[in-house]
Motif scaffolding. Sequence first.
Motif, mmCIF file in Angstrom:
data_model
loop_
_atom_site.group_PDB
_atom_site.id
_atom_site.type_symbol
_atom_site.label_atom_id
_atom_site.label_comp_id
_atom_site.label_asym_id
_atom_site.label_seq_id
_atom_site.Cartn_x
_atom_site.Cartn_y
_atom_site.Cartn_z
ATOM 1 N N ARG A 1 0.828 -1.212 0.000
ATOM 2 C CA ARG A 1 0.000 0.000 0.000
ATOM 3 C C ARG A 1 0.862 1.262 0.000
ATOM 4 N NH1 ARG A 1 -5.348 -0.495 3.475
ATOM 5 N NH2 ARG A 1 -5.891 -2.652 3.103
ATOM 6 N N SER A 2 1.935 1.225 0.740
ATOM 7 C CA SER A 2 2.828 2.384 0.770
ATOM 8 C C SER A 2 3.407 2.650 -0.616
ATOM 9 C CB SER A 2 3.966 2.159 1.759
ATOM 10 O OG SER A 2 3.457 1.995 3.053
ATOM 11 N N ALA A 3 3.898 1.608 -1.262
ATOM 12 C CA ALA A 3 4.475 1.776 -2.598
ATOM 13 C C ALA A 3 3.429 2.247 -3.601
ATOM 14 C CB ALA A 3 5.096 0.456 -3.058
ATOM 15 N N LEU A 4 2.256 1.636 -3.577
ATOM 16 C CA LEU A 4 1.198 2.062 -4.498
ATOM 17 C C LEU A 4 0.790 3.504 -4.247
ATOM 18 C CD1 LEU A 4 -1.087 -1.104 -4.598
ATOM 19 C CD2 LEU A 4 0.206 -0.119 -6.498
ATOM 20 N N SER A 5 0.731 3.896 -2.993
ATOM 21 C CA SER A 5 0.359 5.272 -2.660
ATOM 22 C C SER A 5 1.368 6.270 -3.212
ATOM 23 C CB SER A 5 0.241 5.440 -1.145
ATOM 24 O OG SER A 5 -0.787 4.653 -0.637
ATOM 25 N N VAL A 6 2.643 5.978 -3.045
ATOM 26 C CA VAL A 6 3.676 6.878 -3.559
ATOM 27 C C VAL A 6 3.603 6.956 -5.085
ATOM 28 C CG1 VAL A 6 6.172 7.180 -3.824
ATOM 29 C CG2 VAL A 6 5.217 6.601 -1.590
ATOM 30 N N ILE A 7 3.453 5.812 -5.732
ATOM 31 C CA ILE A 7 3.387 5.794 -7.196
ATOM 32 C C ILE A 7 2.176 6.571 -7.692
ATOM 33 C CG2 ILE A 7 2.985 4.283 -9.189
ATOM 34 C CD1 ILE A 7 4.742 2.188 -7.628
ATOM 35 N N LEU A 8 1.008 6.317 -7.102
ATOM 36 C CA LEU A 8 -0.201 7.018 -7.536
ATOM 37 C C LEU A 8 -0.119 8.514 -7.244
ATOM 38 C CD1 LEU A 8 -2.930 4.473 -6.419
ATOM 39 C CD2 LEU A 8 -2.175 4.951 -8.753
ATOM 40 N N LEU A 9 0.438 8.857 -6.101
ATOM 41 C CA LEU A 9 0.579 10.270 -5.749
ATOM 42 C C LEU A 9 1.492 10.995 -6.729
ATOM 43 C CD1 LEU A 9 -0.244 12.390 -3.605
ATOM 44 C CD2 LEU A 9 1.877 11.823 -2.430
ATOM 45 N N MET A 10 2.636 10.409 -6.992
ATOM 46 C CA MET A 10 3.586 11.053 -7.903
ATOM 47 C C MET A 10 3.055 11.087 -9.336
ATOM 48 S SD MET A 10 5.758 12.156 -5.916
ATOM 49 C CE MET A 10 6.847 12.833 -7.146
ATOM 50 N N HIS A 11 2.374 10.045 -9.734
ATOM 51 C CA HIS A 11 1.846 9.982 -11.087
ATOM 52 C C HIS A 11 0.748 11.017 -11.304
ATOM 53 C CE1 HIS A 11 0.077 7.993 -14.719
ATOM 54 N NE2 HIS A 11 1.371 7.805 -14.950
ATOM 55 N N SER A 12 -0.016 11.298 -10.269
ATOM 56 C CA SER A 12 -1.097 12.267 -10.415
ATOM 57 C C SER A 12 -0.626 13.697 -10.180
ATOM 58 C CB SER A 12 -2.248 11.928 -9.469
ATOM 59 O OG SER A 12 -1.819 11.920 -8.132
ATOM 60 N N VAL A 13 0.048 13.944 -9.085
ATOM 61 C CA VAL A 13 0.424 15.312 -8.722
ATOM 62 C C VAL A 13 1.398 15.919 -9.733
ATOM 63 C CG1 VAL A 13 1.616 16.698 -6.976
ATOM 64 C CG2 VAL A 13 -0.055 15.005 -6.275
ATOM 65 N N ALA A 14 2.379 15.167 -10.146
ATOM 66 C CA ALA A 14 3.364 15.701 -11.093
ATOM 67 C C ALA A 14 2.708 16.115 -12.405
ATOM 68 C CB ALA A 14 4.462 14.675 -11.345
ATOM 69 N N SER A 15 1.823 15.280 -12.932
ATOM 70 C CA SER A 15 1.204 15.625 -14.216
ATOM 71 C C SER A 15 0.153 16.730 -14.070
ATOM 72 C CB SER A 15 0.605 14.390 -14.877
ATOM 73 O OG SER A 15 -0.410 13.847 -14.080
ATOM 74 N N ILE A 16 -0.452 16.835 -12.905
ATOM 75 C CA ILE A 16 -1.414 17.927 -12.687
ATOM 76 C C ILE A 16 -0.682 19.263 -12.643
ATOM 77 C CG2 ILE A 16 -2.963 18.958 -10.974
ATOM 78 C CD1 ILE A 16 -3.924 16.065 -10.345
ATOM 79 N N PHE A 17 0.401 19.342 -11.869
ATOM 80 C CA PHE A 17 1.119 20.609 -11.742
ATOM 81 C C PHE A 17 1.907 20.987 -12.986
ATOM 82 C CE2 PHE A 17 0.561 19.935 -7.101
ATOM 83 C CZ PHE A 17 -0.128 21.116 -6.852
ATOM 84 N N SER A 18 2.351 20.009 -13.750
ATOM 85 C CA SER A 18 3.103 20.321 -14.971
ATOM 86 C C SER A 18 2.190 20.651 -16.149
ATOM 87 C CB SER A 18 4.003 19.141 -15.347
ATOM 88 O OG SER A 18 3.211 18.068 -15.808
ATOM 89 N N GLY A 19 0.912 20.302 -16.032
ATOM 90 C CA GLY A 19 -0.022 20.529 -17.133
ATOM 91 C C GLY A 19 -0.070 19.383 -18.124
#
Length: 131
Positions: free
Chosen positions: A8-26
Motif C-alpha cells: 500500500r505504501s508503494a502504491l500510494s507513492v506511485i499514484l501520488l507522484m503519477h497524479s500530482v506531477a502531471s497535474i502541476f506540470s499541465g
Amino acid sequence: MKQNFYLRSALSVILLMHSVASIFSGDVNDFGRLYLDTIGFKPFGLYLAWAVKLIHLFSVFLIWSDRFVKIVSISNLFIMVLGIYFVHWKNGWYVVGGGSNGIEFNVLLICCFLQLIFTKYPYRNRENRSW
C-alpha cells in the motif's frame, strides 16, 4: 492498514507522484487534448484524463484511510488495463532497457492491485471496513 503495509505504501507513492506531477506540470491537459482526443475520445479526452488523475489522487487517501480499498483497486486496475491497451501495448514489454514506454510497469501495478482485491480483511466493526 496493517495488512499489505509495504504494498500500500508503494502504491500510494506511485499514484501520488503519477497524479500530482502531471497535474502541476499541465501534462494531464496535454494527454487529454493531444492524445486522447486524437485517438477517438474527442470531445471527452480532457475529462477522461482528469478523471484518471483524480482517481489516482483520491486513491492515495482512501488506501491510507483503509476505506474502499477493493473499489479503489478495481478502479485503478481498470485504468491500468486501458493504459496498456491504448498507450503502452504498441511499445512492447519494456519501460526502459530493451525498449521504452512498454507494459511491464502496468503489469506489476495490476498484480499489486489484484493482491489488494483478494486480501481478506478482518472486520473489527462496520466503520473499519475495506470494501
